[in-house]
Motif scaffolding. Structure first.
Motif, PDB file in Angstrom:
ATOM      1  N   CYS A 120      81.576  45.250  32.651  1.00  0.00           N
ATOM      2  CA  CYS A 120      82.747  44.384  32.672  1.00  0.00           C
ATOM      3  C   CYS A 120      83.749  44.962  33.672  1.00  0.00           C
ATOM      4  O   CYS A 120      83.554  46.064  34.194  1.00  0.00           O
ATOM      5  CB  CYS A 120      83.367  44.286  31.274  1.00  0.00           C
ATOM      6  N   PRO A 121      84.842  44.254  33.981  1.00  0.00           N
ATOM      7  CA  PRO A 121      85.811  44.774  34.959  1.00  0.00           C
ATOM      8  C   PRO A 121      86.380  46.140  34.593  1.00  0.00           C
ATOM      9  O   PRO A 121      86.696  46.934  35.476  1.00  0.00           O
ATOM     10  CB  PRO A 121      86.905  43.702  34.972  1.00  0.00           C
ATOM     11  N   GLU A 122      86.475  46.417  33.288  1.00  0.00           N
ATOM     12  CA  GLU A 122      87.088  47.678  32.861  1.00  0.00           C
ATOM     13  C   GLU A 122      86.178  48.889  33.034  1.00  0.00           C
ATOM     14  O   GLU A 122      86.668  50.023  33.082  1.00  0.00           O
ATOM     15  CB  GLU A 122      87.509  47.581  31.386  1.00  0.00           C
ATOM     16  N   ASN A 123      84.849  48.696  33.131  1.00  0.00           N
ATOM     17  CA  ASN A 123      83.964  49.868  33.181  1.00  0.00           C
ATOM     18  C   ASN A 123      83.014  49.908  34.367  1.00  0.00           C
ATOM     19  O   ASN A 123      82.276  50.873  34.544  1.00  0.00           O
ATOM     20  CB  ASN A 123      83.145  49.971  31.884  1.00  0.00           C
ATOM     21  N   CYS A 124      83.004  48.874  35.212  1.00  0.00           N
ATOM     22  CA  CYS A 124      81.986  48.800  36.273  1.00  0.00           C
ATOM     23  C   CYS A 124      82.141  49.906  37.316  1.00  0.00           C
ATOM     24  O   CYS A 124      81.140  50.418  37.841  1.00  0.00           O
ATOM     25  CB  CYS A 124      82.016  47.430  36.944  1.00  0.00           C
ATOM     26  N   LYS A 142      73.594  46.972  40.974  1.00  0.00           N
ATOM     27  CA  LYS A 142      74.182  45.957  40.107  1.00  0.00           C
ATOM     28  C   LYS A 142      75.661  46.232  39.867  1.00  0.00           C
ATOM     29  O   LYS A 142      76.481  45.307  39.867  1.00  0.00           O
ATOM     30  CB  LYS A 142      73.432  45.900  38.777  1.00  0.00           C
ATOM     31  N   ALA A 143      76.017  47.493  39.658  1.00  0.00           N
ATOM     32  CA  ALA A 143      77.428  47.835  39.436  1.00  0.00           C
ATOM     33  C   ALA A 143      78.264  47.537  40.677  1.00  0.00           C
ATOM     34  O   ALA A 143      79.373  47.003  40.577  1.00  0.00           O
ATOM     35  CB  ALA A 143      77.548  49.312  39.051  1.00  0.00           C
ATOM     36  N   PHE A 144      77.722  47.874  41.849  1.00  0.00           N
ATOM     37  CA  PHE A 144      78.485  47.617  43.067  1.00  0.00           C
ATOM     38  C   PHE A 144      78.646  46.116  43.299  1.00  0.00           C
ATOM     39  O   PHE A 144      79.727  45.649  43.675  1.00  0.00           O
ATOM     40  CB  PHE A 144      77.804  48.267  44.273  1.00  0.00           C
ATOM     41  N   GLU A 152      89.049  40.947  42.086  1.00  0.00           N
ATOM     42  CA  GLU A 152      90.432  40.688  41.677  1.00  0.00           C
ATOM     43  C   GLU A 152      90.687  41.152  40.241  1.00  0.00           C
ATOM     44  O   GLU A 152      91.761  41.691  39.947  1.00  0.00           O
ATOM     45  CB  GLU A 152      90.756  39.205  41.847  1.00  0.00           C
ATOM     46  N   GLU A 153      89.714  40.968  39.355  1.00  0.00           N
ATOM     47  CA  GLU A 153      89.871  41.454  37.979  1.00  0.00           C
ATOM     48  C   GLU A 153      89.734  42.976  37.917  1.00  0.00           C
ATOM     49  O   GLU A 153      90.483  43.650  37.210  1.00  0.00           O
ATOM     50  CB  GLU A 153      88.835  40.822  37.065  1.00  0.00           C
TER      51      GLU A 153
END
Length: 560
Positions: A120-124, A142-144, A152-153
């Motif tokens: 998610c945006p908080e942990n990627c 995948k993370a990148f 933006e998030e």
């Protein structure tokens, strides 16, 4: 969230461990000791086989294990004895590092799978950085991709403020960075710098040239960029900008999604032409389609990475056939046909299924409807509508399918109704303000928009929107030109209308509607003038470059 996976059953060995029977070694982590059986740990991983047999005396009984906590070692031992492991958001990173240290492939795989599911945006960013230590190319890529597709998030989260300048540079220089406005990149840089201004202000010299400054709105550029205190304190803007190659400043980034205009009626014949619209460059690209069957008055749907072409007409035959096109491989496949032949069909997606509603079978107008499940490759009929409808249009909003207007064989319709898949019933709603056949219907925000069409006498420019909360229709701004039987879609919260018949001829015109300003604007002209086409927005394609105008060939790849 918790994930458990079990791969074997060593219940007898585990009972012996828990009672301390026949244990021949002690694993010591900090001040905690674990009674174990060497043979079980040797069977779990080559790390312990080497530890017991090569790295120490065979008579040694106590083994100190560094760089791991007692709680994590407990999880590792539980896995060795039971084949199962409990993974949570709190323990996954430490567990992964330990599994990597001990070379336990199955636990590594479970941890990676858990991280992919929980990304998610908080942990990627943290997941991406973790793959520097535990190298796993698939998860790293995948993370990148997640970071660039949700920038933006991500840029508003706490993790973003901790990222090193080198990694920030890697992210913002990519063409594949997805942002609606390039100003978002500039604002993200300023937010990152202001978190530790004394340490980071100097990096504006390296970071600002990565912003596609020529793509920034001029008013924003004059009021925000060159007047920024960080910029003014740390560089001579004119000098800096002259050193940056112009192609970098002007090169558009890749879009998150593209709009496809497919098939239709052109120059007196059905066509199989596909054009792709790139919102970043405001240009269309012709998509090679030698194998696609020409069809008009059909429906399309994008689902699970495939585009489905449903029903339609080729000038001779009315189709119940359904073709599936893979935009990644450019290949076609026939799937299960519908129960009914449907030209002038209305198509939408709800809960992972494709719905085909109403239409004309070559003899009569239809009120029947059916849905397709890709998993079973089967169509299932649902309750019929209240009205016979061909040449209507439908959309999905709040788990309901709304269908509006159309032609019943006698006249154009102003009526509208919705289908609730929970009750499996159709319900009539307030009629539109005018009759509309060949109408375009789409959901945007919390409303249903009905645009253009034919009222029995004239092609229409007018548009209106339906509020489900009040069961009312209200007029909105009219299109620039009248049109019926056109394509309609929503992309980046803007409503696009494509092609259609203006009362005299087919058009290639494309317009967009901004619901915030209640304003239509001309976008561009397609290469092909057509009506009776269908539009579809596709996203998540690994070969997105096939569908957009070329970027600079020196551009970096999508993953790092």
């Amino acid at each position: 969230m918790n994930k458990e996976e079990k791969t074997s059953d060593n219940s007898v060995y585990n009972e012996l461990r828990l009672t301390g029977e026949h244990c021949d070694a002690v694993i010591k982590v900090e001040d905690v000791e674990f009674q174990v059986h060497k043979v079980v740990l040797c069977n779990c991983t080559p790390y312990f086989r080497a530890l017991f047999n090569r790295w120490s005396n065979r008579d040694k009984r106590i083994f100190n294990i560094p760089n791991v906590s007692p709680d994590t070692m407990q999880l590792i031992l539980d896995h060795a004895y039971t084949g199962s492991v409990s993974v949570t958001e709190d323990n996954v990173r430490e567990l992964l590092l330990a599994a990597d240290q001990f070379n336990i492939d199955n636990v590594i795989r479970i941890c990676y799978s858990f991280m992919e599911e929980q990304m998610c945006p908080e942990n990627c960013i943290g997941i991406w950085q973790l793959t520097n230590t535990c190298f796993y190319p698939k998860l790293r890529s995948k993370a990148f991709h997640y970071i660039t597709e949700h920038f933006e998030e991500v840029a508003s989260c706490e993790e973003f403020l901790q990222i090193p300048v080198e990694e920030l540079t890697d992210i913002i220089e990519k063409d594949q960075l997805i942002v609606k406005q390039e100003s978002s990149v500039f604002e993200a840089i300023i937010r990152w710098i202001n978190h530790l201004p004394n340490e980071r202000e100097k990096h504006i010299v390296a970071l600002l040239p990565k912003v596609r400054l020529a793509m920034v709105d001029m008013k924003y550029f004059l009021m925000k960029v060159i007047t920024s205190e960080v910029v003014k304190r740390n560089l001579d803007y004119q000098s800096m900008i002259s050193d940056v190659p112009r192609p970098i400043l002007t090169r558009p980034r890749m879009p998150r999604s593209i709009l496809l205009a497919m098939g239709g009626w052109s120059v007196g014949h059905p066509t199989n032409s596909i054009e792709a619209y790139d919102i970043r460059t405001n240009r269309c690209t012709n998509v090679p389609n030698d194998a696609g069957r020409p069809r008009a008055y059909h429906g399309t749907a994008f689902l699970n990475g495939y585009v489905y072409f449903i029903g339609g007409f080729d000038g001779r035959s009315y189709f119940n056939s359904v073709c599936r096109w893979d935009p990644t491989t450019h290949t076609w496949q026939e799937v299960a046909p519908m129960y009914y032949r449907r030209c002038y069909v209305s198509v939408t997606v709800l809960n992972g299924c494709i719905y085909a509603i109403g239409g004309y079978n070559g003899h009569t107008r239809l009120r029947t409807a059916e849905y397709y499940e890709p998993q079973t490759n089967q169509w299932t009929c649902i309750a019929p509508m209240h009205e016979l409808r061909s040449d209507a249009s439908c959309t999905t909003l709040h788990n309901k399918i709304y269908i509006c207007g159309g032609f019943n064989g006698r006249g154009c319709l102003e009526t509208a109704e919705y289908y609730d898949s929970q009750t499996m019933q159709w319900t009539l709603i307030s009629p539109m303000t005018c009759q509309r056949s060949g109408v375009g219907v789409v959901a945007c925000g919390d409303k249903v928009y009905a645009v253009g069409g034919f009222d029995g006498d004239n092609r229409l420019r007018t548009a209106e929107c339906y509020n489900p909360g009040t069961n009312t229709w209200n007029n909105v701004a009219s299109m620039i030109i009248p049109r019926s039987n056109f394509g309609i879609e929503v992309m980046e919260d803007l409503l696009f209308v494509v092609g259609g018949f203006n009362g005299f001829k087919n058009t290639c015109s494309v317009e967009k509607y901004n619901r915030e300003t209640d304003e239509w604007r001309q976008v561009l002209n397609m290469d092909v003038s057509r009506s009776a086409l269908s539009c579809c927005v596709v996203f998540g394609l690994p070969n997105m470059a096939d569908y957009v105008p070329p970027r600079d060939p020196r551009s970096d790849s999508a993953s790092t």
